[in-house]
Enzyme design. Structure first.
Site, PDB file in Angstrom:
ATOM      1  N   MET A  70       0.841  -1.205   0.000  1.00 24.82           N
ATOM      2  CA  MET A  70       0.000   0.000   0.000  1.00 24.82           C
ATOM      3  C   MET A  70       0.874   1.253   0.000  1.00 24.82           C
ATOM      4  SD  MET A  70      -3.468  -0.862   2.046  1.00 24.82           S
ATOM      5  CE  MET A  70      -2.839  -0.569   3.693  1.00 24.82           C
TER       6      MET A  70
ATOM      7  N   HIS B 299       9.428  -3.565   3.452  1.00 28.51           N
ATOM      8  CA  HIS B 299       8.962  -3.775   2.074  1.00 28.51           C
ATOM      9  C   HIS B 299      10.143  -4.080   1.146  1.00 28.51           C
ATOM     10  CE1 HIS B 299       5.673  -1.052   3.657  1.00 28.51           C
ATOM     11  NE2 HIS B 299       4.961  -2.028   3.148  1.00 28.51           N
TER      12      HIS B 299
ATOM     13  N   LYS C 227       5.042 -10.106   9.524  1.00 24.99           N
ATOM     14  CA  LYS C 227       4.510  -9.170  10.524  1.00 24.99           C
ATOM     15  C   LYS C 227       2.987  -9.234  10.557  1.00 24.99           C
ATOM     16  CE  LYS C 227       3.954  -4.511  11.953  1.00 24.99           C
ATOM     17  NZ  LYS C 227       2.672  -4.238  11.281  1.00 24.99           N
TER      18      LYS C 227
ATOM     19  N   GLN D  40      -2.922 -12.037   8.325  1.00 27.86           N
ATOM     20  CA  GLN D  40      -3.122 -11.756   6.893  1.00 27.86           C
ATOM     21  C   GLN D  40      -2.483 -12.849   6.041  1.00 27.86           C
ATOM     22  OE1 GLN D  40      -2.867  -7.795   4.763  1.00 27.86           O
ATOM     23  NE2 GLN D  40      -0.793  -8.527   4.334  1.00 27.86           N
TER      24      GLN D  40
ATOM     25  N   VAL E 298      11.026  -7.045   9.744  1.00 26.70           N
ATOM     26  CA  VAL E 298      12.217  -6.200   9.945  1.00 26.70           C
ATOM     27  C   VAL E 298      11.922  -5.275  11.112  1.00 26.70           C
ATOM     28  CG1 VAL E 298      13.759  -4.492   8.900  1.00 26.70           C
ATOM     29  CG2 VAL E 298      12.816  -6.353   7.500  1.00 26.70           C
TER      30      VAL E 298
ATOM     31  N   ARG F 152       2.607   2.724   9.852  1.00 22.76           N
ATOM     32  CA  ARG F 152       1.849   3.455  10.874  1.00 22.76           C
ATOM     33  C   ARG F 152       2.728   3.952  12.018  1.00 22.76           C
ATOM     34  NH1 ARG F 152      -2.539  -0.436   9.191  1.00 22.76           N
ATOM     35  NH2 ARG F 152      -4.137   0.908   8.309  1.00 22.76           N
TER      36      ARG F 152
END
Ligand code: PAF
Length: 282
Positions: free
Chosen positions: A30, A37, A151, A155, A178, A189
Site C-alpha cells: 500500500m 517492504h 509481521k 493476513q 524487519v 503506521r
C-alpha cells in the site's frame, strides 16, 4: 523501473517477460515503503527473474473510522526504494482500474472462519477487503511467486487459505519482520507516533517475548496472554488482544508445540500489531 497504472500496459510488459522465459515475482503493497517492504522485494528477486510491485491504498480494507484518508502516500520515495531493491515494474492502479464496477458493486472474496478472530474480530470486513484486492492483484499480475511479510501473521494465514482454496497458481514467500534497533516492528503506521508514544512502542515486542518466555517456562498460554495485556495496559496501551495461539491460529492445548504470540494495541489513535512465532520447547 517502469511505472504504469494501465492494465493493458501491465499485461504487455509481463507477457513479454514471460514469453522470454522469465519467472515473475510479485510484492503487493500500500506504499509508504520502508526496509520491511524492500526486504520483500529482495526476497522475491531471489526467487524470480523479474519483480513486479504494486502500490494501491485499498479502500475496501479500511473501516469507516480508520485511517484510509490519512494513510501516508509517498510515491516518489517509494519508486526510488523499489528500484534500488530490484523491482522492475511498479503497478500503480487507480481505484477505478482496481474496482471497475465501483467499490460498492465490487465482487468480494471472503475466507470464513480464520477472518473472524483476532484482527478480524476487531476490524470487521478488513480481511474481506484484503482478500478481494489480493485476489484481483494476483489475477492482474499472474505471478509465479508472491511475497508477504510475517509481521501481518493473520493476513498471511488468510491469504494462504484463499490461494489454496481458489487454486491460484502462485507460490507464497513468507518474509521475516524487519525491526528497528529497539525491537519495534517496522510499519508505515509507526510514523503516526509522537515522540512519547514512539518511546513506549517497543513494549509491544517485549510483551511478545515475555509471553514466549512464560509459556516456555510452563505457564498456561491464556495466563501468559492475560499478563501481557495487563503489562501493556499499565504502560498506556489500549489492548485489542494479547494471545498465544497455535501456528495455525487455533487455541493451543498442552500438545501443541508450534505457537505464536500475537498482539494488537493502540497508543493514542495509532493501532500497532506484532507477533512472535516460537516453539514451546525452546
Ligand atoms: O499488507 C498490505 O500492505 C496490504 O494488506 C496488502 C496485502 C497490500 C493488500 O492491500
Amino acid at each position: 523501473m517502469e511505472i504504469t497504472g494501465d492494465l493493458d500496459a501491465l499485461h504487455a510488459r509481463i507477457g513479454g517477460w514471460r514469453r522470454g522465459g522469465a519467472r515473475i515475482g510479485f510484492v503487493p503493497t500500500m506504499g509508504n515503503l520502508h526496509a520491511g517492504h524492500h526486504a520483500l522485494v529482495r526476497c522475491a528477486r531471489g526467487d524470480a527473474d523479474r519483480v513486479v510491485a504494486s502500490i494501491f491504498v485499498n479502500p475496501t480494507q479500511f473501516g469507516p473510522d480508520e485511517d484510509f484518508a490519512r494513510y501516508p502516500r509517498t510515491p516518489d520515495a517509494d519508486a526510488a526504494g523499489l528500484a534500488a531493491a530490484g523491482c522492475g515494474l511498479l503497478w500503480a492502479p487507480s481505484v477505478d482500474t482496481m474496482y471497475p464496477l465501483g467499490v460498492a458493486a465490487a465482487t468480494l472474496v471472503r475466507v470464513p472462519g480464520i477472518t473472524d478472530i483476532l484482527d478480524g474480530a476487531h476490524r470487521p470486513g478488513h480481511f474481506d477487503g484484503v482478500c478481494t484486492v489480493v485476489a484481483r492483484l494476483l489475477l492482474q499480475v499472474q505471478p509465479d511467486v508472491a511475497a508477504f511479510g510475517r509481521k501481518d501473521y493473520q493476513q498471511l494465514a488468510v491469504i494462504r487459505a484463499m490461494v489454496r482454496d481458489l487454486a491460484f497458481p502462485v507460490a507464497l514467500l513468507a518474509v521475516d519482520t524487519v525491526r528497528e534497533d529497539d525491537g519495534l516492528a517496522m510499519s508505515s503506521r509507526n510514523q503516526y507516533l509522537d515522540a512519547n508514544a514512539r518511546a513506549r512502542a517497543p513494549a509491544l515486542h517485549r510483551a511478545l517475548q515475555a509471553m514466549r518466555d512464560a509459556v516456555r517456562s510452563g505457564e498456561d498460554p491464556a495466563a501468559a496472554g492475560d499478563a501481557a495485556r495487563d503489562t501493556l495496559q499499565a504502560a498506556g496501551f489500549a489492548v485489542d488482544y494479547a494471545e498465544v495461539r497455535t501456528s495455525d491460529l487455533r487455541m493451543p492445548d498442552d500438545r501443541d508445540a508450534a505457537l505464536v504470540a500475537l498482539v494488537a494495541a493502540r497508543l493514542g489513535t495509532t493501532r500497532l500489531i506484532d507477533n512472535l512465532a516460537f516453539d514451546r520447547g525452546g
